[in-house]
Scaffold this motif. Structure first.
Motif, PDB file in Angstrom:
ATOM      1  N   LYS A 195     -31.748-105.023 -89.265  1.00  0.00           N
ATOM      2  CA  LYS A 195     -33.214-104.936 -89.339  1.00  0.00           C
ATOM      3  C   LYS A 195     -33.650-103.495 -89.607  1.00  0.00           C
ATOM      4  CE  LYS A 195     -35.361-107.103 -86.043  1.00  0.00           C
ATOM      5  NZ  LYS A 195     -35.602-107.497 -84.628  1.00  0.00           N
ATOM      6  N   ASN A 196     -32.998-102.543 -88.930  1.00  0.00           N
ATOM      7  CA  ASN A 196     -33.313-101.136 -89.215  1.00  0.00           C
ATOM      8  C   ASN A 196     -32.196-100.250 -88.678  1.00  0.00           C
ATOM      9  OD1 ASN A 196     -33.873-100.202 -86.400  1.00  0.00           O
ATOM     10  ND2 ASN A 196     -35.447-101.811 -86.539  1.00  0.00           N
ATOM     11  N   ALA A 197     -32.261 -98.985 -89.051  1.00  0.00           N
ATOM     12  CA  ALA A 197     -31.240 -98.019 -88.596  1.00  0.00           C
ATOM     13  C   ALA A 197     -31.926 -96.702 -88.281  1.00  0.00           C
ATOM     14  CB  ALA A 197     -30.204 -97.812 -89.695  1.00  0.00           C
ATOM     15  N   HIS A 198     -31.528 -96.051 -87.200  1.00  0.00           N
ATOM     16  CA  HIS A 198     -32.076 -94.718 -86.878  1.00  0.00           C
ATOM     17  C   HIS A 198     -31.084 -93.989 -85.984  1.00  0.00           C
ATOM     18  CE1 HIS A 198     -33.267 -96.040 -82.772  1.00  0.00           C
ATOM     19  NE2 HIS A 198     -33.489 -97.195 -83.379  1.00  0.00           N
ATOM     20  N   PHE A 199     -31.177 -92.679 -85.926  1.00  0.00           N
ATOM     21  CA  PHE A 199     -30.353 -91.933 -84.978  1.00  0.00           C
ATOM     22  C   PHE A 199     -30.847 -92.242 -83.573  1.00  0.00           C
ATOM     23  CE2 PHE A 199     -27.491 -89.569 -87.478  1.00  0.00           C
ATOM     24  CZ  PHE A 199     -28.128 -89.156 -88.651  1.00  0.00           C
ATOM     25  N   VAL A 200     -29.936 -92.350 -82.621  1.00  0.00           N
ATOM     26  CA  VAL A 200     -30.323 -92.569 -81.231  1.00  0.00           C
ATOM     27  C   VAL A 200     -31.267 -91.445 -80.815  1.00  0.00           C
ATOM     28  CG1 VAL A 200     -29.451 -92.579 -78.854  1.00  0.00           C
ATOM     29  CG2 VAL A 200     -28.234 -93.866 -80.620  1.00  0.00           C
ATOM     30  N   ASN A 201     -32.331 -91.815 -80.094  1.00  0.00           N
ATOM     31  CA  ASN A 201     -33.355 -90.859 -79.620  1.00  0.00           C
ATOM     32  C   ASN A 201     -34.227 -90.315 -80.749  1.00  0.00           C
ATOM     33  OD1 ASN A 201     -32.356 -91.063 -76.991  1.00  0.00           O
ATOM     34  ND2 ASN A 201     -30.863 -89.436 -77.348  1.00  0.00           N
ATOM     35  N   GLN A 202     -34.137 -90.914 -81.950  1.00  0.00           N
ATOM     36  CA  GLN A 202     -35.065 -90.500 -83.010  1.00  0.00           C
ATOM     37  C   GLN A 202     -35.792 -91.750 -83.524  1.00  0.00           C
ATOM     38  OE1 GLN A 202     -33.489 -88.070 -86.127  1.00  0.00           O
ATOM     39  NE2 GLN A 202     -32.583 -86.553 -84.716  1.00  0.00           N
ATOM     40  N   ALA A 203     -37.102 -91.623 -83.719  1.00  0.00           N
ATOM     41  CA  ALA A 203     -37.907 -92.802 -84.103  1.00  0.00           C
ATOM     42  C   ALA A 203     -37.803 -93.074 -85.605  1.00  0.00           C
ATOM     43  CB  ALA A 203     -39.355 -92.562 -83.711  1.00  0.00           C
ATOM     44  N   ASP A 204     -37.634 -92.004 -86.416  1.00  0.00           N
ATOM     45  CA  ASP A 204     -37.684 -92.216 -87.878  1.00  0.00           C
ATOM     46  C   ASP A 204     -36.535 -93.101 -88.335  1.00  0.00           C
ATOM     47  OD1 ASP A 204     -38.427 -88.670 -88.284  1.00  0.00           O
ATOM     48  OD2 ASP A 204     -39.585 -90.366 -87.437  1.00  0.00           O
ATOM     49  N   PHE A 205     -36.876 -94.154 -89.103  1.00  0.00           N
ATOM     50  CA  PHE A 205     -35.829 -95.024 -89.628  1.00  0.00           C
ATOM     51  C   PHE A 205     -35.090 -94.325 -90.760  1.00  0.00           C
ATOM     52  CE2 PHE A 205     -36.695 -98.096 -86.763  1.00  0.00           C
ATOM     53  CZ  PHE A 205     -37.813 -98.888 -86.947  1.00  0.00           C
ATOM     54  N   LEU A 206     -33.820 -94.628 -90.858  1.00  0.00           N
ATOM     55  CA  LEU A 206     -33.029 -94.138 -91.998  1.00  0.00           C
ATOM     56  C   LEU A 206     -33.187 -95.137 -93.149  1.00  0.00           C
ATOM     57  CD1 LEU A 206     -29.814 -93.196 -89.987  1.00  0.00           C
ATOM     58  CD2 LEU A 206     -31.465 -91.591 -90.975  1.00  0.00           C
TER      59      LEU A 206
END
Ligand code: FHN
Length: 457
Positions: free
Chosen positions: A402-413
């Motif tokens: 569904k989505n991907a992001h760095f842990v503790n970061q809100a911005d999606f990759l």
């Protein structure tokens, strides 16, 4: 009926069996690993190994330096000088907690035979030192107070004990020698030695309630497969949900620590000084030193923060636990530089612990830059270094990202979903210099996810 058959009848009535462990081996095929205890162990992921004893006064390796760097008579009388007045159970347990460790395994008796508690069965113990008392009671109480599980390392080979037939050092010493005990006197002494071990283990379990017994020293000819299975059953008869490693028996394959087959007793495998092979079916735990020696040594070379964190991540990503060893000093303190290193690991876990605790390894097999873990509806990608491009991964059947992001970061990759696989667009700069963690939010629970055998990485 043997002393354990009665136990088996009781056991069959009400214990939940583990799925993938042997437990009692071929002599006790229905004596399965306790599944709740194993789940808690596997959820914990990270423990502190402690190798300690009077040998810290010399700064040489525990047991192995006896009769080599330190003359036997000198070594065997070190206890008369051993007075760890700065030992403080709260300091040890707090240091483990600050590292993010969930359990501690202490050498209660190593191959040199010295006992870190006041044992009824020997005077070669802490009660005979100037310190005058054992340290295990304090440690056990502090672990319970701080919610840390406690395990006991207990050696099978004891080069100090008069009834144990193998001695070290010896010019003819062999690690894996096949030899029967034919001499009746040696047999009688070995039988007496087994009773000594059973009595001490019963004493330790009943007095201090450990969660694990971490055997070692099983490799010598005097210890047999049959003895190992009997000792396993004996301990489960004392405490049904205790976990016992595979070194109680003869089934481990050297330093790789894996168990040859279910014919051997033991609840988890024990790779040593190496990250275990990827195995998300059977429980395993790598034991690795934070320095070079197991016991304390002045100015011993310490692993870097990055080495420690990457070792933890690679162990957990492979399906195992990490038991990271410290060697306290003769005065009872863990040296400050080891405390600092452990806190650095704990600081990383404060940020990324969700990708470690209560996860299971995989589904992606480790490679030179990536290991993975999964939990709930998430897959975690641990980047050991920048992949020099984007990450292309096969999509496990029936799953969607569904989505991907760095842990503790809100911005999606940015993600590119393709047929049967997906691409994660990795930014040039990674957020963490030790290990950066990407979380993939999936469309459903990953609990039954199978390992993905594919080289599209
Ligand atoms: O001989 C021991 C050694 O001192 C240390 O305790 C390690 C830790 O697992 N085990 C044995 C070596 O394989």
């Amino acid at each position: 009926m043997t002393k354990h058959v009665i136990f088996l009848v009781i056991l069959l009535s009400n214990v939940v069996y583990a799925q993938n462990s042997s437990g009692g081996g071929e002599a006790y095929p229905y004596l399965k690993t306790n599944v709740e205890a194993l789940k808690k162990f596997q959820d914990s992921k990270f423990g502190m190994f402690i190798h300690w004893g009077p040998v810290a006064l010399r700064g040489t390796e525990i047991s192995w330096s006896r009769g080599v760097q330190v003359p036997i008579d000198d070594y065997d009388n070190l206890y008369k000088e051993f007075n760890p007045v700065l030992f403080n159970a709260s300091d040890w347990v707090t240091t483990a907690k600050n590292a993010g460790m969930k359990y501690i395994v202490l050498t209660t008796r190593h191959h040199d035979g010295f006992c870190l508690w006041d044992s009824k069965y020997t005077n070669y113990d802490m009660a005979s030192t100037p310190y005058g008392k054992g340290i295990i009671k304090d440690l056990s109480e502090e672990c319970k107070k701080q919610g840390i599980d406690l395990g006991f390392y207990y050696t099978i080979c004891d080069w100090h004990h008069e009834d144990y037939p193998v001695v070290y050092p010896d010019e003819n010493y062999k690690f894996h020698e096949e030899k029967e005990i034919t001499n009746p006197e040696v047999k009688q002494k070995m039988d007496r030695y087994i009773v000594y071990m059973e009595n001490q283990l019963k004493e330790l379990i009943e007095a201090y309630d450990p969660s694990f017994i971490w055997f070692d020293g099983e490799w010598e000819w005097a210890w047999t497969h049959e003895m190992g299975m009997e000792l396993y059953a004996y301990l489960r008869n004392i405490k049904e949900d205790i976990l016992i490693n595979n070194r109680v028996d003869k089934g481990r394959e050297g330093m790789a620590g894996t168990t040859k087959s279910y014919k051997y007793a033991g609840d988890y495998a024990t790779p040593e000084r190496e990250i275990g092979k990827y195995d998300v079916t059977n429980a395993w735990e790598s034991c690795i030193t934070i320095a070079n020696q197991w016991a304390w040594k002045a100015n011993d070379k310490l692993k870097t923060r990055k080495q420690c964190i990457q070792t933890l991540v690679q162990t957990v990503g492979g399906g195992g636990n990490l038991l990271l060893n410290v060697g306290p000093m003769a005065d009872g303190r863990i040296e400050e530089r080891q405390v600092v290193r452990l806190k650095e690991i704990g600081s990383w876990l404060d940020l990324y612990g969700e990708a470690i605790y209560n996860t299971r390894g995989g589904p992606y097999l480790p490679n030179d830059y990536l290991v993975s873990t999964h939990k709930d509806n998430k897959i975690y990608l641990h980047l050991l270094k920048h992949p020099d491009g984007n990450i292309n991964l096969p999509l496990p059947k029936g799953f969607e990202v569904k989505n991907a992001h760095f842990v503790n970061q809100a911005d999606f990759l940015n993600l590119k979903i393709k047929k049967g696989y997906f691409e994660v667009i990795v930014p040039e700069k990674l957020p963490d210099s030790d290990v950066s963690v990407i979380v993939l939010e999936m469309n459903k629970s990953t609990i039954n996810m199978k390992s993905v055998e594919n080289d599209v990485y």
